[in-house]
Design an enzyme around this catalytic site. Sequence first.
Site, PDB file in Angstrom:
ATOM      1  N   HIS A  67       3.984 109.467   8.474  1.00  0.00           N
ATOM      2  CA  HIS A  67       3.634 107.897   8.513  1.00  0.00           C
ATOM      3  C   HIS A  67       5.097 107.037   8.645  1.00  0.00           C
ATOM      4  O   HIS A  67       5.858 107.004   7.610  1.00  0.00           O
ATOM      5  CB  HIS A  67       3.022 107.520   7.151  1.00  0.00           C
ATOM      6  CG  HIS A  67       2.862 105.781   7.072  1.00  0.00           C
ATOM      7  ND1 HIS A  67       1.583 105.276   6.601  1.00  0.00           N
ATOM      8  CD2 HIS A  67       3.725 104.875   7.293  1.00  0.00           C
ATOM      9  CE1 HIS A  67       1.688 104.173   6.731  1.00  0.00           C
ATOM     10  NE2 HIS A  67       2.683 103.705   7.059  1.00  0.00           N
TER      11      HIS A  67
ATOM     12  N   LYS B  52      -5.311 103.935  13.382  1.00  0.00           N
ATOM     13  CA  LYS B  52      -5.018 103.308  12.137  1.00  0.00           C
ATOM     14  C   LYS B  52      -5.992 102.315  11.842  1.00  0.00           C
ATOM     15  O   LYS B  52      -6.128 101.396  12.779  1.00  0.00           O
ATOM     16  CB  LYS B  52      -3.535 103.012  12.190  1.00  0.00           C
ATOM     17  CG  LYS B  52      -3.012 102.235  10.921  1.00  0.00           C
ATOM     18  CD  LYS B  52      -2.969 103.201   9.601  1.00  0.00           C
ATOM     19  CE  LYS B  52      -2.562 102.525   8.386  1.00  0.00           C
ATOM     20  NZ  LYS B  52      -1.127 102.771   7.993  1.00  0.00           N
TER      21      LYS B  52
ATOM     22  N   HIS C 116       7.352 103.617  10.310  1.00  0.00           N
ATOM     23  CA  HIS C 116       7.359 102.317  11.129  1.00  0.00           C
ATOM     24  C   HIS C 116       8.646 102.386  12.046  1.00  0.00           C
ATOM     25  O   HIS C 116       9.904 102.302  11.147  1.00  0.00           O
ATOM     26  CB  HIS C 116       7.553 101.259  10.309  1.00  0.00           C
ATOM     27  CG  HIS C 116       6.156 101.085   9.433  1.00  0.00           C
ATOM     28  ND1 HIS C 116       4.912 100.289   9.993  1.00  0.00           N
ATOM     29  CD2 HIS C 116       5.884 101.552   8.394  1.00  0.00           C
ATOM     30  CE1 HIS C 116       4.095 100.453   9.015  1.00  0.00           C
ATOM     31  NE2 HIS C 116       4.461 101.287   7.888  1.00  0.00           N
TER      32      HIS C 116
ATOM     33  N   ASP D 115       6.704 106.320   5.084  1.00  0.00           N
ATOM     34  CA  ASP D 115       6.546 105.057   5.443  1.00  0.00           C
ATOM     35  C   ASP D 115       7.822 103.855   5.520  1.00  0.00           C
ATOM     36  O   ASP D 115       7.704 102.943   4.775  1.00  0.00           O
ATOM     37  CB  ASP D 115       5.400 104.341   4.124  1.00  0.00           C
ATOM     38  CG  ASP D 115       4.784 103.100   4.257  1.00  0.00           C
ATOM     39  OD1 ASP D 115       4.976 102.545   5.259  1.00  0.00           O
ATOM     40  OD2 ASP D 115       4.248 102.286   3.294  1.00  0.00           O
TER      41      ASP D 115
ATOM     42  N   HIS E  43      -4.866 102.954   5.593  1.00  0.00           N
ATOM     43  CA  HIS E  43      -4.354 101.996   4.669  1.00  0.00           C
ATOM     44  C   HIS E  43      -5.151 101.563   3.422  1.00  0.00           C
ATOM     45  O   HIS E  43      -6.121 100.634   3.803  1.00  0.00           O
ATOM     46  CB  HIS E  43      -3.667 100.869   5.159  1.00  0.00           C
ATOM     47  CG  HIS E  43      -2.861 100.053   4.141  1.00  0.00           C
ATOM     48  ND1 HIS E  43      -1.228  99.800   4.089  1.00  0.00           N
ATOM     49  CD2 HIS E  43      -3.325  99.391   2.941  1.00  0.00           C
ATOM     50  CE1 HIS E  43      -1.153  99.146   3.033  1.00  0.00           C
ATOM     51  NE2 HIS E  43      -2.051  98.671   2.451  1.00  0.00           N
TER      52      HIS E  43
HETATM   53  C1  NCD Z   1       4.724  97.960   6.034  1.00  0.00           C
HETATM   54  C2  NCD Z   1       5.558  97.458   7.312  1.00  0.00           C
HETATM   55  O1  NCD Z   1       6.386  96.625   6.876  1.00  0.00           O
HETATM   56  O2  NCD Z   1       5.148  97.397   8.308  1.00  0.00           O
HETATM   57  N1  NCD Z   1       5.107  97.768   4.746  1.00  0.00           N
HETATM   58  C3  NCD Z   1       5.025  98.402   3.651  1.00  0.00           C
HETATM   59  O3  NCD Z   1       5.250  97.853   2.480  1.00  0.00           O
HETATM   60  N2  NCD Z   1       4.494  99.673   3.462  1.00  0.00           N
HETATM   61  C4  NCD Z   1       3.271  98.076   6.276  1.00  0.00           C
HETATM   62  C5  NCD Z   1       2.214  99.068   5.668  1.00  0.00           C
HETATM   63  O4  NCD Z   1       2.339 100.269   6.129  1.00  0.00           O
HETATM   64  O5  NCD Z   1       1.721  98.897   4.683  1.00  0.00           O
HETATM   65 ZN    ZN Z   2       3.284 101.825   6.607  1.00  0.00          ZN
END
Ligand code: NCD
Ligand code: ZN
Length: 346
Positions: free
Chosen positions: A14, A100, A16, A248, A137
């Site tokens: 996971h 997702k 970003h 994450d 999520h």
């Molecule tokens: C994530 C983001 O900034 O895209 N933020 C987070 O706090 N984890 C979004 C998410 O995965 O919930």
């Molecule tokens: Zn996330």
Amino acid sequence: MTNTLTLIRPDDWHLHLRDGDMLRGIAPETARDFGRAIIMPNLVPPVVTAADARGYRDRIMAALPTDADFKPLMTLYLTETTDPADVVAAHAEGLISAVKLYPAGATTNSDSGVRDTVNVMPVLEAMADAGIPLCIHGEVTDSAVDIFDREAVFINTVLDPLRRRLPELKVISEHITTQEGVDYVMSARENLAATITTHHLIINRNHILVGGIKPHYYCLPVAKREHHRLALRAAATSGDPRFFLGTDSAPHSDPNKESACGCAGVFSATNTLSCLAHVFEDEGALDILEAFTSKNGPAYYGLPLNTTTITLQKQANPVRFPAHIETGEGKVTVFDPGFPLHWRVI
Ligand code: NCD
Ligand code: ZN
């Protein structure tokens, strides 16, 4: 005492990576230590179609260092107008690894998410037939539900009913933060696993709120009470194949975090493996770390293990990590675990 540790090259289930200047700035931080990562589709606008995923994958590949040993595993952002045929075709050609589900409004860039799972049943049924995993999520968005209870309520009111209705669907309950999340995964006989982040193994809600508000510890799902953190540590270090790493890691520029309305997200890509080695050593579970970072995830996703390795070494002096990563969109603060780190990927 163990001073070196060789692991099958880890994967991040996971992550970003963002886009544009932010992507170019932070992608090397993950590509350095990880072989693959499940790439979150919550761009603005989100990655909804196979064509979107193809374009995003190509931009990620272009942003990676030329010698990177890293493969992005793409996902599609589920909306109430997603075309089941597009999803199935994208998976069949190897373009995407998962879909997702964001409840609409649950977190950063989730406005086009799902209001009611009833509205996406045709897509989910097609995914179950084709063996395509669903990453979830797991927080309700009802304003009447306290933010610290939103994961537990989601399990009872959305996740469990969905799994009863469609038991063949392979589900990943992402970034679980509660004892209830751990218990629910352990109670499932099949088709359910969970990712756990690095930071939720280290911080509880006091880290965010005591002694002044600490925006760099604010993420979603928000960190909970200490007993929940301990439940996550027990699950991660148990070796149970249903739990694996999803960092994450979610970069936002410092001005967007340090604000009257700061963004949710902890950026931990840079030092995640050092933090994890510290946690697993604390728990007397260094021998389990490889299962958590490198084996359980591929097994659940039905993918081969990575064929290369990384080595961590424990050094007497604390490892020095940058406090920030400089990107074309500004500085991004690196997760501070609050204790010195001695393990380093060499
Ligand atoms: C994530 C983001 O900034 O895209 N933020 C987070 O706090 N984890 C979004 C998410 O995965 O919930
Ligand atoms: Zn996330």
